[in-house]
Motif scaffolding. Structure first.
Motif, mmCIF file in Angstrom:
data_model
loop_
_atom_site.group_PDB
_atom_site.id
_atom_site.type_symbol
_atom_site.label_atom_id
_atom_site.label_comp_id
_atom_site.label_asym_id
_atom_site.label_seq_id
_atom_site.Cartn_x
_atom_site.Cartn_y
_atom_site.Cartn_z
ATOM 1 N N ALA A 1 33.361 -18.758 41.466
ATOM 2 C CA ALA A 1 32.285 -19.588 41.993
ATOM 3 C C ALA A 1 32.783 -20.992 42.278
ATOM 4 O O ALA A 1 32.183 -21.719 43.071
ATOM 5 C CB ALA A 1 31.131 -19.637 40.993
ATOM 6 N N THR B 1 34.489 -18.315 37.022
ATOM 7 C CA THR B 1 34.159 -17.044 37.661
ATOM 8 C C THR B 1 32.642 -16.934 37.840
ATOM 9 O O THR B 1 31.888 -17.816 37.450
ATOM 10 C CB THR B 1 34.685 -15.862 36.837
ATOM 11 N N ASP B 2 32.216 -15.829 38.434
ATOM 12 C CA ASP B 2 30.790 -15.599 38.657
ATOM 13 C C ASP B 2 30.417 -14.203 38.162
ATOM 14 O O ASP B 2 31.210 -13.536 37.488
ATOM 15 C CB ASP B 2 30.429 -15.803 40.125
ATOM 16 N N SER B 3 29.218 -13.762 38.513
ATOM 17 C CA SER B 3 28.716 -12.486 38.004
ATOM 18 C C SER B 3 29.455 -11.275 38.550
ATOM 19 O O SER B 3 29.260 -10.158 38.053
ATOM 20 C CB SER B 3 27.218 -12.350 38.323
ATOM 21 N N SER B 4 30.292 -11.462 39.557
ATOM 22 C CA SER B 4 31.023 -10.321 40.102
ATOM 23 C C SER B 4 32.085 -9.805 39.135
ATOM 24 O O SER B 4 32.566 -8.685 39.282
ATOM 25 C CB SER B 4 31.672 -10.696 41.440
ATOM 26 N N GLY C 1 25.069 -25.839 38.440
ATOM 27 C CA GLY C 1 24.536 -24.492 38.278
ATOM 28 C C GLY C 1 23.884 -24.316 36.930
ATOM 29 O O GLY C 1 24.506 -24.578 35.905
ATOM 30 N N THR D 1 22.573 -21.513 34.531
ATOM 31 C CA THR D 1 22.788 -20.073 34.414
ATOM 32 C C THR D 1 21.488 -19.287 34.358
ATOM 33 O O THR D 1 21.422 -18.156 34.849
ATOM 34 C CB THR D 1 23.634 -19.773 33.162
ATOM 35 N N ASP E 1 20.084 -19.451 38.169
ATOM 36 C CA ASP E 1 20.956 -19.018 39.256
ATOM 37 C C ASP E 1 21.616 -17.691 38.905
ATOM 38 O O ASP E 1 22.466 -17.615 38.013
ATOM 39 C CB ASP E 1 22.028 -20.100 39.499
ATOM 40 N N THR F 1 23.865 -16.229 40.247
ATOM 41 C CA THR F 1 25.318 -16.229 40.449
ATOM 42 C C THR F 1 26.050 -16.081 39.128
ATOM 43 O O THR F 1 27.171 -15.582 39.081
ATOM 44 C CB THR F 1 25.754 -17.553 41.122
ATOM 45 N N PHE F 2 25.379 -16.497 38.034
ATOM 46 C CA PHE F 2 26.012 -16.502 36.716
ATOM 47 C C PHE F 2 25.214 -15.652 35.734
ATOM 48 O O PHE F 2 23.983 -15.592 35.813
ATOM 49 C CB PHE F 2 26.106 -17.933 36.181
#
Length: 229
Positions: free
Chosen positions: A3, A25-28, A201, A203, A206, A208-209
Motif C-alpha cells: 500500500a 503491505t495491504d490486505s492482499s 489510513g 484500518t 479502510d 485496504t487493511f
C-alpha cells in the motif's frame, strides 16, 4: 502487495549508494500465523530480495537485535539490526506499526505499538537500541492504524493510558472515550528527537487493511517492513 513504499539512499551524494526500503503491505497479503504464512513470506522475499525476521508479539516493550538470518521467532514487540541481507517485519491489524531507519548508518528498526505498547513506550526503547548500534540520524514512518475517531475504549482505560501519554486523549466521532495511539507514538518519537512521516489510513474504516475491530477473529495481518537494498 504494497500500500506504501519509499526508497531512501544510504548516501544521497553517491550515485551508486545502497538504499533503505520502507513498505507497508495491504490486505492482499495475509501475514497472520498459519499454514499459508510460509508461502506469503516466500513471496515477500522474492519481491524484496531479502528474508524478513518476524516476531511473536505480546504487547510489551522488549526489543531484540537481529544479528543473523531469520530463524526461531523470538517473543518481543520490536527488533533492530545493522545486518545487511535481512529485513525486519512488524505485523498488525489495528495497532500502530512503526518503521525506523538511519540510512547513513544502515541501522534499521520496527516496533509494534498497540495500546499497551504505547503506554510502556516501546518506540523509545527501540530508538535507544538503534543508537546503541550506531544510529545517529533516525527517522520513522508511522503506518496505518485504527484512528482516534474509531478506537473506542472505556473511560477508565483512557484515563490510565492518558496518564502515561497525554497525547493519546481522544473521543470517537460519536462522542465516546477513545485513544489516539498514532498521536501518542508521534509524541514519543518527537521527544526522542526522531522526525516521523505518517502513512495515512484508518484500518477500521479502510478495507485496504485488515482490522481486528472490524473483522474479529477472522482478521488478517498486514506488515510494516524495512530492509537494505
Amino acid at each position: 502487495m504494497f500500500a506504501f513504499r519509499e526508497s531512501v539512499p544510504l548516501d544521497p551524494a553517491a550515485l551508486d549508494a545502497g538504499r533503505v526500503e520502507v513498505a507497508f503491505t495491504d490486505s492482499s497479503l495475509d501475514l497472520r500465523e498459519g499454514d499459508r504464512l510460509a508461502g506469503v513470506l516466500d513471496a515477500l522475499r522474492e519481491e524484496a530480495g531479502v528474508p524478513f525476521a518476524r516476531l511473536h508479539q505480546v504487547h510489551g516493550d522488549v526489543v531484540v537485535t537481529v544479528d543473523g538470518p531469520p530463524g526461531e521467532v523470538p517473543t518481543a514487540d520490536a527488533q533492530v539490526t545493522a545486518l545487511r541481507g535481512v529485513g525486519l517485519m512488524v505485523r498488525v491489524a489495528d495497532c500502530v506499526p512503526v518503521v525506523l531507519a538511519d540510512p547513513a548508518a544502515g541501522v534499521l528498526g520496527v516496533a509494534h505499538a498497540g495500546r499497551r505498547g504505547v503506554q510502556v513506550d516501546v518506540v523509545t526503547r527501540t530508538v535507544e537500541r538503534m543508537r546503541e548500534l550506531g544510529a545517529r540520524d533516525v527517522r520513522a514512518w508511522i503506518g496505518p492504524h485504527v484512528c482516534g475517531r474509531c478506537y473506542e475504549v472505556p473511560a477508565t482505560l483512557r484515563d490510565e493510558v492518558v496518564a502515561a501519554v497525554p497525547e493519546t486523549y481522544a473521543e470517537t466521532s460519536w462522542g465516546t472515550p477513545a485513544l489516539d495511539l498514532g498521536a501518542g507514538v508521534a509524541a514519543q518519537l518527537a521527544a526522542a528527537g526522531v522526525p516521523a512521516s505518517v502513512v495515512p489510513g484508518c484500518t477500521l474504516e479502510d478495507a485496504t487493511f485488515p482490522s481486528y475491530r472490524r473483522d474479529g477473529e477472522s482478521a488478517g495481518r498486514f506488515a510494516g517492513l524495512v530492509w537494505l537494498r
